[in-house]
Design a protein around this motif. Structure first.
Motif, PDB file in Angstrom:
ATOM      1  N   MET A 160       3.149  56.614   9.534  1.00 18.78           N
ATOM      2  CA  MET A 160       1.718  56.344   9.403  1.00 18.78           C
ATOM      3  C   MET A 160       1.505  54.833   9.434  1.00 18.78           C
ATOM      4  N   ASN A 161       0.494  54.442  10.159  1.00 20.81           N
ATOM      5  CA  ASN A 161       0.130  53.031  10.148  1.00 20.81           C
ATOM      6  C   ASN A 161      -1.153  52.853   9.328  1.00 20.81           C
ATOM      7  N   ASP A 162      -1.607  51.623   9.191  1.00 25.44           N
ATOM      8  CA  ASP A 162      -2.791  51.356   8.372  1.00 25.44           C
ATOM      9  C   ASP A 162      -4.025  52.092   8.874  1.00 25.44           C
ATOM     10  N   GLU A 163      -4.171  52.195  10.199  1.00 26.41           N
ATOM     11  CA  GLU A 163      -5.324  52.890  10.759  1.00 26.41           C
ATOM     12  C   GLU A 163      -5.295  54.377  10.392  1.00 26.41           C
ATOM     13  N   ASP A 164      -4.109  54.996  10.471  1.00 29.09           N
ATOM     14  CA  ASP A 164      -3.968  56.409  10.097  1.00 29.09           C
ATOM     15  C   ASP A 164      -4.319  56.627   8.632  1.00 29.09           C
ATOM     16  N   ILE A 165      -3.849  55.744   7.784  1.00 28.83           N
ATOM     17  CA  ILE A 165      -4.113  55.872   6.347  1.00 28.83           C
ATOM     18  C   ILE A 165      -5.600  55.692   6.067  1.00 28.83           C
ATOM     19  N   THR A 166      -6.229  54.758   6.747  1.00 28.68           N
ATOM     20  CA  THR A 166      -7.665  54.531   6.567  1.00 28.68           C
ATOM     21  C   THR A 166      -8.461  55.758   6.995  1.00 28.68           C
ATOM     22  N   LYS A 167      -8.106  56.357   8.131  1.00 30.99           N
ATOM     23  CA  LYS A 167      -8.781  57.578   8.592  1.00 30.99           C
ATOM     24  C   LYS A 167      -8.571  58.717   7.605  1.00 30.99           C
ATOM     25  N   PHE A 168      -7.349  58.864   7.114  1.00 31.25           N
ATOM     26  CA  PHE A 168      -7.044  59.906   6.135  1.00 31.25           C
ATOM     27  C   PHE A 168      -7.887  59.712   4.877  1.00 31.25           C
ATOM     28  N   ALA A 169      -7.947  58.491   4.387  1.00 31.68           N
ATOM     29  CA  ALA A 169      -8.714  58.197   3.175  1.00 31.68           C
ATOM     30  C   ALA A 169     -10.199  58.491   3.379  1.00 31.68           C
ATOM     31  N   ALA A 170     -10.719  58.216   4.572  1.00 26.96           N
ATOM     32  CA  ALA A 170     -12.131  58.456   4.856  1.00 26.96           C
ATOM     33  C   ALA A 170     -12.450  59.949   4.911  1.00 26.96           C
ATOM     34  N   SER A 171     -11.450  60.756   5.227  1.00 27.19           N
ATOM     35  CA  SER A 171     -11.678  62.195   5.345  1.00 27.19           C
ATOM     36  C   SER A 171     -11.463  62.930   4.025  1.00 27.19           C
ATOM     37  N   LEU A 172     -11.094  62.227   3.005  1.00 29.86           N
ATOM     38  CA  LEU A 172     -10.713  62.825   1.731  1.00 29.86           C
ATOM     39  C   LEU A 172     -11.748  62.529   0.664  1.00 29.86           C
ATOM     40  N   ARG A 173     -12.090  63.543  -0.128  1.00 36.56           N
ATOM     41  CA  ARG A 173     -12.901  63.302  -1.323  1.00 36.56           C
ATOM     42  C   ARG A 173     -11.933  63.073  -2.463  1.00 36.56           C
ATOM     43  N   GLY A 174     -11.720  61.838  -2.778  1.00 37.86           N
ATOM     44  CA  GLY A 174     -10.780  61.483  -3.825  1.00 37.86           C
ATOM     45  C   GLY A 174     -10.217  60.105  -3.568  1.00 37.86           C
ATOM     46  N   GLU A 175      -9.124  59.824  -4.208  1.00 35.65           N
ATOM     47  CA  GLU A 175      -8.520  58.499  -4.172  1.00 35.65           C
ATOM     48  C   GLU A 175      -7.220  58.524  -3.378  1.00 35.65           C
ATOM     49  N   VAL A 176      -7.031  57.511  -2.544  1.00 35.76           N
ATOM     50  CA  VAL A 176      -5.771  57.322  -1.836  1.00 35.76           C
ATOM     51  C   VAL A 176      -5.172  56.019  -2.343  1.00 35.76           C
ATOM     52  N   ILE A 177      -3.984  56.125  -2.902  1.00 38.62           N
ATOM     53  CA  ILE A 177      -3.297  54.973  -3.472  1.00 38.62           C
ATOM     54  C   ILE A 177      -2.141  54.616  -2.552  1.00 38.62           C
ATOM     55  N   ARG A 178      -2.056  53.352  -2.172  1.00 42.81           N
ATOM     56  CA  ARG A 178      -1.014  52.886  -1.260  1.00 42.81           C
ATOM     57  C   ARG A 178       0.033  52.078  -2.021  1.00 42.81           C
TER      58      ARG A 178
END
Length: 51
Positions: A1-19
């Motif tokens: 996963m790259n930063d763009e993938d993680i950003t897209k994943f976080a935008a699609s999620l209701r909740g918190e994404v911790i890196r």
């Protein structure tokens, strides 16, 4: 996963994404089983499941 993938994943999620590198990362990945010590790329704390 790259930063763009993680950003897209976080935008699609209701909740918190911790890196890795986030201030609360170590607290979020606290060990449940001391024999398994992993460092995931991201930790997702979902608020709801998809419908």
């Amino acid at each position: 996963m790259n930063d763009e993938d993680i950003t897209k994943f976080a935008a699609s999620l209701r909740g918190e994404v911790i890196r890795t590198g986030d201030a609360n990362y170590d607290e979020a990945r606290k060990l449940y089983n001391g024999m398994i010590d992993k460092r995931p790329l991201v930790i997702a704390r979902c608020l709801t499941s998809p419908t």
